[in-house]
Design an enzyme around this catalytic site. Structure first.
Site, PDB file in Angstrom:
ATOM      1  NE  ARG A 153       5.961  -0.481  10.054  1.00  0.00           N
ATOM      2  CZ  ARG A 153       4.842  -0.442   9.317  1.00  0.00           C
ATOM      3  NH1 ARG A 153       4.822   0.267   8.208  1.00  0.00           N
ATOM      4  NH2 ARG A 153       3.774  -1.099   9.689  1.00  0.00           N
TER       5      ARG A 153
ATOM      6  NE  ARG B 165      -4.824  -1.132   9.570  1.00  0.00           N
ATOM      7  CZ  ARG B 165      -3.728  -0.670   8.983  1.00  0.00           C
ATOM      8  NH1 ARG B 165      -3.704   0.527   8.449  1.00  0.00           N
ATOM      9  NH2 ARG B 165      -2.674  -1.419   8.942  1.00  0.00           N
TER      10      ARG B 165
ATOM     11  NE  ARG C 206       7.715  -2.604   6.188  1.00  0.00           N
ATOM     12  CZ  ARG C 206       6.408  -2.421   6.349  1.00  0.00           C
ATOM     13  NH1 ARG C 206       5.702  -1.847   5.391  1.00  0.00           N
ATOM     14  NH2 ARG C 206       5.821  -2.820   7.444  1.00  0.00           N
TER      15      ARG C 206
ATOM     16  NE  ARG D  24       1.895  -5.011  10.884  1.00  0.00           N
ATOM     17  CZ  ARG D  24       3.000  -4.926  10.139  1.00  0.00           C
ATOM     18  NH1 ARG D  24       4.129  -5.488  10.566  1.00  0.00           N
ATOM     19  NH2 ARG D  24       2.982  -4.294   8.989  1.00  0.00           N
TER      20      ARG D  24
ATOM     21  CE  LYS E 291      -2.124  -1.073   3.846  1.00  0.00           C
ATOM     22  NZ  LYS E 291      -1.397  -2.324   4.155  1.00  0.00           N
TER      23      LYS E 291
HETATM   24  P1  AP5 Z   1       4.849  -1.604   1.812  1.00  0.00           P
HETATM   25  O1  AP5 Z   1       4.496  -0.750   0.648  1.00  0.00           O
HETATM   26  O2  AP5 Z   1       5.636  -1.004   2.893  1.00  0.00           O
HETATM   27  O3  AP5 Z   1       3.549  -2.372   2.353  1.00  0.00           O
HETATM   28  P2  AP5 Z   1       2.265  -1.833   3.129  1.00  0.00           P
HETATM   29  O4  AP5 Z   1       1.072  -2.481   2.486  1.00  0.00           O
HETATM   30  O5  AP5 Z   1       2.291  -0.355   3.216  1.00  0.00           O
HETATM   31  O6  AP5 Z   1       2.507  -2.544   4.506  1.00  0.00           O
HETATM   32  P3  AP5 Z   1       2.417  -1.965   5.990  1.00  0.00           P
HETATM   33  O7  AP5 Z   1       3.176  -2.921   6.851  1.00  0.00           O
HETATM   34  O8  AP5 Z   1       2.824  -0.522   6.046  1.00  0.00           O
HETATM   35  O9  AP5 Z   1       0.904  -2.111   6.256  1.00  0.00           O
HETATM   36  P4  AP5 Z   1       0.230  -2.098   7.603  1.00  0.00           P
HETATM   37  O10 AP5 Z   1      -1.181  -1.987   7.157  1.00  0.00           O
HETATM   38  O11 AP5 Z   1       0.526  -3.241   8.479  1.00  0.00           O
HETATM   39  O12 AP5 Z   1       0.913  -0.870   8.380  1.00  0.00           O
HETATM   40  P5  AP5 Z   1       0.474   0.637   8.657  1.00  0.00           P
HETATM   41  O13 AP5 Z   1       1.674   1.454   8.727  1.00  0.00           O
HETATM   42  O14 AP5 Z   1      -0.643   1.038   7.771  1.00  0.00           O
HETATM   43  O15 AP5 Z   1       5.649  -2.877   1.206  1.00  0.00           O
HETATM   44  C1  AP5 Z   1       6.158  -3.900   2.033  1.00  0.00           C
HETATM   45  C2  AP5 Z   1       7.544  -4.335   1.556  1.00  0.00           C
HETATM   46  O16 AP5 Z   1       7.443  -4.928   0.275  1.00  0.00           O
HETATM   47  C3  AP5 Z   1       8.560  -3.196   1.407  1.00  0.00           C
HETATM   48  O17 AP5 Z   1       9.816  -3.692   1.775  1.00  0.00           O
HETATM   49  C4  AP5 Z   1       8.524  -2.855  -0.093  1.00  0.00           C
HETATM   50  O18 AP5 Z   1       9.751  -2.326  -0.549  1.00  0.00           O
HETATM   51  C5  AP5 Z   1       8.225  -4.233  -0.694  1.00  0.00           C
HETATM   52  N1  AP5 Z   1       7.406  -4.177  -1.903  1.00  0.00           N
HETATM   53  C6  AP5 Z   1       6.188  -3.575  -2.034  1.00  0.00           C
HETATM   54  N2  AP5 Z   1       5.695  -3.776  -3.267  1.00  0.00           N
HETATM   55  C7  AP5 Z   1       6.606  -4.532  -3.921  1.00  0.00           C
HETATM   56  C8  AP5 Z   1       6.669  -5.079  -5.252  1.00  0.00           C
HETATM   57  N3  AP5 Z   1       5.655  -4.878  -6.126  1.00  0.00           N
HETATM   58  N4  AP5 Z   1       7.765  -5.798  -5.587  1.00  0.00           N
HETATM   59  C9  AP5 Z   1       8.770  -6.017  -4.685  1.00  0.00           C
HETATM   60  N5  AP5 Z   1       8.779  -5.529  -3.434  1.00  0.00           N
HETATM   61  C10 AP5 Z   1       7.703  -4.796  -3.046  1.00  0.00           C
HETATM   62  O19 AP5 Z   1      -0.145   0.498  10.136  1.00  0.00           O
HETATM   63  C11 AP5 Z   1       0.690   0.163  11.216  1.00  0.00           C
HETATM   64  C12 AP5 Z   1      -0.107   0.152  12.504  1.00  0.00           C
HETATM   65  O20 AP5 Z   1      -0.688   1.456  12.747  1.00  0.00           O
HETATM   66  C13 AP5 Z   1      -1.304  -0.803  12.565  1.00  0.00           C
HETATM   67  O21 AP5 Z   1      -0.903  -2.121  12.900  1.00  0.00           O
HETATM   68  C14 AP5 Z   1      -2.149  -0.131  13.659  1.00  0.00           C
HETATM   69  O22 AP5 Z   1      -1.616  -0.369  14.931  1.00  0.00           O
HETATM   70  C15 AP5 Z   1      -1.974   1.360  13.348  1.00  0.00           C
HETATM   71  N6  AP5 Z   1      -2.983   1.848  12.390  1.00  0.00           N
HETATM   72  C16 AP5 Z   1      -2.744   2.409  11.173  1.00  0.00           C
HETATM   73  N7  AP5 Z   1      -3.891   2.741  10.572  1.00  0.00           N
HETATM   74  C17 AP5 Z   1      -4.899   2.394  11.423  1.00  0.00           C
HETATM   75  C18 AP5 Z   1      -6.314   2.466  11.364  1.00  0.00           C
HETATM   76  N8  AP5 Z   1      -6.952   2.975  10.294  1.00  0.00           N
HETATM   77  N9  AP5 Z   1      -7.013   2.003  12.422  1.00  0.00           N
HETATM   78  C19 AP5 Z   1      -6.412   1.507  13.523  1.00  0.00           C
HETATM   79  N10 AP5 Z   1      -5.072   1.391  13.643  1.00  0.00           N
HETATM   80  C20 AP5 Z   1      -4.322   1.835  12.597  1.00  0.00           C
HETATM   81 MG    MG Z   2       2.521   1.036   4.784  1.00  0.00          MG
END
Ligand code: AP5
Ligand code: MG
Length: 210
Positions: A156, A88, A123, A167, A13
């Site tokens: 992270r 979410r 990552r 997660r 994402k």
């Molecule tokens: P990346 O793009 O970083 O993936 P992502 O989908 O953004 O994964 P996240 O871990 O950030 O998602 P998340 O939903 O767990 O975390 P968030 O920060 O939103 O890609 C991943 C890896 O793959 C990278 O190394 C990248 O380089 C590689 N990659 C990507 N695409 C690729 C491709 N096509 N080819 C090769 N490599 C590739 O949330 C974190 C925490 O915040 C949650 O757990 C929660 O505690 C809180 N939180 C956030 N939002 C909310 C909400 N709305 N409600 C409640 N709690 C929330």
């Molecule tokens: Mg992310």
């Protein structure tokens, strides 16, 4: 355009939000990044969210809904935005509806669980600007250094295997039902996120136009 990016942790994402923001010239809003910045600054929000985030649990709805309400009032959101990681839960989606926000498209990025685990365990993120890289699948030009701002790359806290598994289970239980929620509204598009970053970005832009 007003876009929601749905998808499991590690689906790409954040990586795709960075691609689309350049292509469409609209801001990408990641609730995860906003909360991580609050944690770094030691603000009240950061203190409230810390334990949930580090354990891989969702931060309570009312906190995240307030964050989005405020963020969407800012000037740069006038011509649209990409929401990465919000909503979410069904309660968050209903809150967005009741704010009167008319979403154009919800793009769901689908990636198999074994690839998700490889992506998240390898990552590395920039400690300053939050950009994501991968030790083998999306390497920075200089090892350990962010291509965008020259900051140091770190792992992270929630990218430990046990937290990743938590997660993923939280995602299945609380976030996946949103696919049905938006499908019923005729807004859901599914994109397979297993190709390289560029191709996936093109597929996502095409899905938004359908
Ligand atoms: P990346 O793009 O970083 O993936 P992502 O989908 O953004 O994964 P996240 O871990 O950030 O998602 P998340 O939903 O767990 O975390 P968030 O920060 O939103 O890609 C991943 C890896 O793959 C990278 O190394 C990248 O380089 C590689 N990659 C990507 N695409 C690729 C491709 N096509 N080819 C090769 N490599 C590739 O949330 C974190 C925490 O915040 C949650 O757990 C929660 O505690 C809180 N939180 C956030 N939002 C909310 C909400 N709305 N409600 C409640 N709690 C929330
Ligand atoms: Mg992310």
């Amino acid at each position: 355009m007003k876009i929601i990016l749905l998808g499991a942790p590690g689906a790409g994402k954040g990586t795709q939000a960075a691609y689309i923001t350049k292509a469409l010239n609209i801001p990408a809003i990641s609730t995860g990044d906003i909360i991580r910045n609050a944690l770094k600054s030691g603000s009240e929000l950061g203190k409230k969210a810390k334990s949930y985030m580090n354990e891989g649990k969702l931060v309570p709805d009312e906190i995240v809904i307030d964050i989005i309400k405020e963020r969407l009032k800012e000037d740069d959101c006038k011509n649209g935005f990409i929401l990465d990681g919000f909503p979410r839960t069904i309660a968050q989606a209903e809150a967005l509806d009741s704010m009167g926000v008319e979403i154009d498209k919800v793009v769901d990025l689908e990636v198999d669980e074994d690839l998700i685990i490889r992506r998240l365990t390898g990552r590395r993120v920039c400690k300053d600007c939050g950009s994501s890289f991968h030790m083998s699948m999306n390497t920075p030009k200089n090892e350990g250094i962010c291509d965008n701002c020259g900051g140091t790359l770190i792992q992270r806290k929630d990218d430990q295997l046990s937290t990743i598994m938590e997660r993923l289970s939280v995602y299945k239980e609380q976030t996946e039902p949103l696919k049905g929620y938006y499908e019923q509204k005729g807004k859901l598009a599914i994109v397979y996120g297993t190709n390289d970053i560029e191709q996936t970005g093109k597929d996502m832009l095409a899905a938004m136009k359908d």
